[in-house]
Write a protein that holds these residues in place. Structure first.
Motif, PDB file in Angstrom:
ATOM      1  N   MET A   1      -4.863  20.448   7.731  1.00 21.86           N
ATOM      2  CA  MET A   1      -5.716  21.227   8.623  1.00 21.86           C
ATOM      3  C   MET A   1      -6.921  20.414   9.076  1.00 21.86           C
ATOM      4  SD  MET A   1      -6.120  24.122  10.153  1.00 21.86           S
ATOM      5  CE  MET A   1      -5.654  25.712   9.499  1.00 21.86           C
ATOM      6  N   GLY A   2      -7.528  19.670   8.138  1.00 24.15           N
ATOM      7  CA  GLY A   2      -8.673  18.828   8.469  1.00 24.15           C
ATOM      8  C   GLY A   2      -8.279  17.682   9.395  1.00 24.15           C
TER       9      GLY A   2
ATOM     10  N   GLU B   1      -7.567  25.317  14.810  1.00 22.84           N
ATOM     11  CA  GLU B   1      -7.351  25.986  13.518  1.00 22.84           C
ATOM     12  C   GLU B   1      -6.339  27.124  13.610  1.00 22.84           C
ATOM     13  OE1 GLU B   1     -11.217  26.787  11.777  1.00 22.84           O
ATOM     14  OE2 GLU B   1     -10.860  25.059  10.483  1.00 22.84           O
TER      15      GLU B   1
ATOM     16  N   GLY C   1     -20.642  20.126   7.946  1.00 21.13           N
ATOM     17  CA  GLY C   1     -20.427  19.989   6.517  1.00 21.13           C
ATOM     18  C   GLY C   1     -18.983  19.666   6.165  1.00 21.13           C
ATOM     19  N   ASN C   2     -18.106  19.679   7.176  1.00 16.51           N
ATOM     20  CA  ASN C   2     -16.698  19.454   6.885  1.00 16.51           C
ATOM     21  C   ASN C   2     -16.427  18.027   6.439  1.00 16.51           C
ATOM     22  OD1 ASN C   2     -16.499  22.009   7.859  1.00 16.51           O
ATOM     23  ND2 ASN C   2     -14.779  21.597   9.213  1.00 16.51           N
ATOM     24  N   ARG C   3     -15.362  17.895   5.646  1.00 16.00           N
ATOM     25  CA  ARG C   3     -15.102  16.579   5.071  1.00 16.00           C
ATOM     26  C   ARG C   3     -14.573  15.596   6.107  1.00 16.00           C
ATOM     27  NH1 ARG C   3     -12.091  17.405  -0.339  1.00 16.00           N
ATOM     28  NH2 ARG C   3     -14.015  18.190  -1.234  1.00 16.00           N
ATOM     29  N   GLU C   4     -13.958  16.106   7.187  1.00 15.90           N
ATOM     30  CA  GLU C   4     -13.422  15.160   8.175  1.00 15.90           C
ATOM     31  C   GLU C   4     -14.481  14.708   9.163  1.00 15.90           C
ATOM     32  OE1 GLU C   4     -12.738  18.361   8.291  1.00 15.90           O
ATOM     33  OE2 GLU C   4     -13.119  19.087  10.321  1.00 15.90           O
ATOM     34  N   THR C   5     -15.662  15.374   9.151  1.00 15.80           N
ATOM     35  CA  THR C   5     -16.674  15.054  10.148  1.00 15.80           C
ATOM     36  C   THR C   5     -17.148  13.586  10.095  1.00 15.80           C
ATOM     37  OG1 THR C   5     -17.344  17.341  10.324  1.00 15.80           O
ATOM     38  CG2 THR C   5     -18.958  15.708  10.986  1.00 15.80           C
ATOM     39  N   PRO C   6     -17.397  13.017   8.897  1.00 15.17           N
ATOM     40  CA  PRO C   6     -17.794  11.605   8.890  1.00 15.17           C
ATOM     41  C   PRO C   6     -16.733  10.688   9.503  1.00 15.17           C
ATOM     42  CG  PRO C   6     -18.244  12.594   6.762  1.00 15.17           C
ATOM     43  CD  PRO C   6     -17.478  13.608   7.545  1.00 15.17           C
TER      44      PRO C   6
ATOM     45  N   CYS D   1     -15.895  24.146   6.287  1.00  7.76           N
ATOM     46  CA  CYS D   1     -17.067  24.913   5.887  1.00  7.76           C
ATOM     47  C   CYS D   1     -16.933  26.356   6.326  1.00  7.76           C
ATOM     48  CB  CYS D   1     -18.320  24.326   6.518  1.00  7.76           C
ATOM     49  SG  CYS D   1     -19.003  23.070   5.478  1.00  7.76           S
TER      50      CYS D   1
ATOM     51  N   ILE E   1      -7.691  13.554   3.605  1.00 11.01           N
ATOM     52  CA  ILE E   1      -8.014  14.908   4.069  1.00 11.01           C
ATOM     53  C   ILE E   1      -6.716  15.656   4.348  1.00 11.01           C
ATOM     54  CG2 ILE E   1      -9.006  16.124   6.055  1.00 11.01           C
ATOM     55  CD1 ILE E   1     -11.142  13.757   5.915  1.00 11.01           C
ATOM     56  N   ARG E   2      -6.747  16.980   4.069  1.00 12.44           N
ATOM     57  CA  ARG E   2      -5.527  17.784   4.206  1.00 12.44           C
ATOM     58  C   ARG E   2      -5.124  17.958   5.669  1.00 12.44           C
ATOM     59  NH1 ARG E   2      -6.145  23.037   0.492  1.00 12.44           N
ATOM     60  NH2 ARG E   2      -7.179  22.123  -1.329  1.00 12.44           N
TER      61      ARG E   2
ATOM     62  N   LEU F   1     -24.095  10.786   8.130  1.00  9.18           N
ATOM     63  CA  LEU F   1     -23.473  11.299   9.348  1.00  9.18           C
ATOM     64  C   LEU F   1     -24.146  10.571  10.506  1.00  9.18           C
ATOM     65  CD1 LEU F   1     -23.484  15.141   8.607  1.00  9.18           C
ATOM     66  CD2 LEU F   1     -21.629  13.544   8.242  1.00  9.18           C
TER      67      LEU F   1
ATOM     68  N   ILE G   1     -24.909  24.431   3.777  1.00  9.84           N
ATOM     69  CA  ILE G   1     -23.464  24.472   4.022  1.00  9.84           C
ATOM     70  C   ILE G   1     -22.731  24.961   2.775  1.00  9.84           C
ATOM     71  CG2 ILE G   1     -23.310  22.759   5.855  1.00  9.84           C
ATOM     72  CD1 ILE G   1     -22.595  20.707   3.702  1.00  9.84           C
TER      73      ILE G   1
ATOM     74  N   ASP H   1     -11.901  21.179   2.729  1.00  8.01           N
ATOM     75  CA  ASP H   1     -12.354  20.230   3.747  1.00  8.01           C
ATOM     76  C   ASP H   1     -13.258  20.908   4.764  1.00  8.01           C
ATOM     77  OD1 ASP H   1     -10.837  18.260   2.604  1.00  8.01           O
ATOM     78  OD2 ASP H   1      -9.098  18.620   3.874  1.00  8.01           O
TER      79      ASP H   1
ATOM     80  N   ARG I   1      -8.072  19.057  12.794  1.00  3.18           N
ATOM     81  CA  ARG I   1      -9.417  19.282  13.340  1.00  3.18           C
ATOM     82  C   ARG I   1     -10.036  17.978  13.814  1.00  3.18           C
ATOM     83  NH1 ARG I   1     -10.361  23.004   8.934  1.00  3.18           N
ATOM     84  NH2 ARG I   1     -11.129  21.204   7.769  1.00  3.18           N
TER      85      ARG I   1
ATOM     86  N   ARG J   1     -25.599  14.207   4.800  1.00  2.15           N
ATOM     87  CA  ARG J   1     -25.088  15.387   4.123  1.00  2.15           C
ATOM     88  C   ARG J   1     -25.167  15.147   2.631  1.00  2.15           C
ATOM     89  NH1 ARG J   1     -19.317  16.269   5.548  1.00  2.15           N
ATOM     90  NH2 ARG J   1     -18.727  15.267   3.611  1.00  2.15           N
TER      91      ARG J   1
END
Lengths: 160, 394
Positions: free
Chosen positions: B321-322, B377, B144-149, A48, B318-319, A8, A38, A46, B325, A14
């Motif tokens: 919703m992600g 969201e 921790g969300n998958r779209e964050t990176p 958290c 990513i879906r 990140l 988390i 996707d 976001r 992470r």
């Protein structure tokens, strides 16, 4: 187990993996040393459901809470080539006669031939406790010995 | 009252007011940047109270604020992070530039601000505020969300793009002839390349030069190095901000962590003064005529940023919703849009209304950004619920 490690940029790293229920759990290790626990949402993997900041101490306690069964199974593995030797977790219950008394007073080694190799207390592991180690209720002793010896030890700890 | 006494009183009043504003903003989970800008507008020329004695300090302090903003931004990244970020996100980064710079360029051309104004406004609408975005992601528990990176790598790309963009902008603003402009641009780009190579290969030597176990010595060396590099960069037409950014990248490892910790409060102080100083140079009476354009730009660029994030997240599987976001998280514009506009205003060469439009735009976007990230969201959830029953009814 396959742990995903994701950089990140500007924040840290992470590390997470998927558990059987389909959720992902893991940690975000911030570059300044902070750690977040988390847990992903069930309906949206996707996202958290929780990101819980832990201090170093809190993270260590959590690790030990999760590590106690693992410690026992590891000791059992190591003793697997010594037939007749097993490891067990024995609790000090509220009504135990040794609640508030020291390890030395149980005379465990002379009476049952088993060894108390570690004590788990409030998530902290105290390895190789000495004879002056005082038990309190809620302690979990990691005890190594023969099955008969361990049964006897359990009896002593609950009934004296 | 002596000049000094007056300046101290004015400066004290401004800082105290900013502190109060900041606390208010914190209570609502907002970025304090819009409030700092409003503070500057209110105190400056044509505002409610005209405070001029603190102006001179405000100007220099604002410059230091920009240097510290970019230095800390550079400290956040390591050179390898930048390189992998660049490799992974160049496609999304290009979509980001085209989709989000175009609205600014078009509006500047419509308003007749010429090529210089167009390049400036393109930068203002292009760049997301990495400060606001990172804070919002952390506040909302989305690290921790998958779209964050995906979001973070777009930010890395934008920040690197700034290192190329700012020297180009300074060259254009300096109004140099084509030949000398090309020369100074070549110098700038060579300098950036050299620094990046040095940072990648020999970052630890740069760290060793500024590092010290004594906090005071460390702070002085760090600040001295930053201002020196920024000054030299500025003399080479590379822009002081980029010099500081590159120095930040070159400093690595534990030195970088220590430096960031030490400089953070200083940055917050001087950056706040920078926003106020920009607000002070903007006449609030110039805002109402351009407000319509600012709102239009805000609406368009919210959509283009959401689209950029959506597209980039979709590529990573990513879906929806992600994806939504990711798009909403990128909406916030802030410090860098003001850095760009501030550079253009202080160096001249752009229309005076540009500062007014830029402040109005950043005011809107710095407020809209965190709100968009929060409401995305429930909003998408609502849309999905509307659609689903229609899909399953026989």
């Amino acid at each position: 187990m396959n742990v995903d490690v994701t950089a990140l940029p500007g924040i840290g790293v992470r590390k997470d993996f998927e558990v059987r229920s389909g959720r992902r759990i893991g940690v975000v290790a911030h570059r300044d040393g902070d750690i977040d626990l988390i847990v992903s949402k069930l309906e949206d993997p996707d996202a958290c459901a929780a990101q819980i900041p832990l201090s170093i101490d809190e993270a260590a306690v959590l690790a030990n809470l999760l590590g106690a069964p693992q410690l026992v199974s590891k000791l059992n593995d190591e003793h697997s080539d010594l037939p007749g030797i097993t490891t067990r977790q024995l609790p000090i219950a509220d009504e135990s006669p040794y609640e508030g008394r020291t390890l030395g007073e149980t005379a465990m080694r002379t009476r049952t031939k088993v060894s108390i190799v570690a004590v788990m207390r409030a998530g902290q592991l105290h390895p190789s406790p000495g004879p002056d180690f005082t038990f309190t209720s809620g302690d979990v002793l990691v005890v190594v010995g023969t099955p008969d010896g361990l049964d006897a030890a359990a009896k002593i700890l609950t009934h004296g | 009252m002596t000049e000094t006494a007056l300046a101290l009183i004015e400066l004290g009043a401004i800082l105290f007011a900013l502190g109060t504003f900041g606390r208010l903003a914190g209570r609502f989970g907002m970025s304090p940047i819009p409030l700092y800008l409003i503070g500057g507008l209110a105190f400056g020329e044509g505002g409610f109270i005209s405070l001029s004695a603190a102006n001179e300090f405000g100007h220099v302090a604002g410059e230091i604020g920009v240097v510290l903003l970019l230095l800390l931004l550079g400290l956040e990244y390591t050179a390898p992070e930048l390189m992998t970020g660049l490799r992974r996100s160049w496609a999304a980064g290009l979509v980001d530039i085209v989709a989000n710079a175009t609205p600014g360029v078009v509006v500047a051309l419509i308003l007749g601000w010429g090529a210089v104004g167009a390049v400036t406004m393109g930068g203002v609408t292009y760049i997301s505020s990495s400060g606001i975005v990172a804070k919002v992601l952390n506040d909302l528990g989305r690290l921790g969300n998958r779209e964050t990176p995906v979001i973070l790598s777009i930010l890395v790309f934008e920040d690197l793009a700034m290192a190329v963009y700012l020297p180009i902008l300074t060259t254009i603003l300096a109004g140099l002839s084509f030949a000398s402009g090309a020369k100074s641009l070549a110098i700038a780009l060579t300098a950036i390349t050299v620094v990046l190579v040095v940072a990648l290969r020999y970052g630890r030597y740069v760290s060793a030069i500024v590092d010290s176990s004594d906090r005071e010595v460390f702070l002085l060396k760090l600040l001295g190095a930053a201002l020196l590099v920024a000054g030299v960069a500025s003399a080479l037409n590379v822009s002081a901000a980029v010099g500081a950014f590159l120095l930040g990248i070159a400093i690595s490892g534990s030195t970088a962590h220590e430096a960031a910790k030490l400089l953070e409060p200083l940055r917050d102080l001087f950056a706040a003064i920078f926003f106020v100083a920009f607000g002070l140079t903007t006449d609030p009476r110039a805002i109402p005529p351009v407000l319509g354009w600012a709102v239009a730009l805000a609406v368009v660029t919210v959509l283009t940023k959401v689209g950029t994030g959506w597209w980039a997240a979709k590529r990573q599987g990513i879906r929806p919703m992600g994806r939504a976001r990711a798009g909403a998280a990128l909406v916030a514009r802030g410090e860098f849009s003001i850095v760009i506009a501030g550079l253009a205003v202080t160096m001249g060469g752009v229309d005076g209304d540009l500062a007014a439009l830029a402040s109005a735009y950043v005011l809107l976007m710095a407020i809209l950004g965190p709100i968009a990230a929060r409401v995305v969201e429930p909003a998408v959830g609502l849309v999905q619920r509307r659609w689903k029953p229609a899909a399953v009814t026989p």
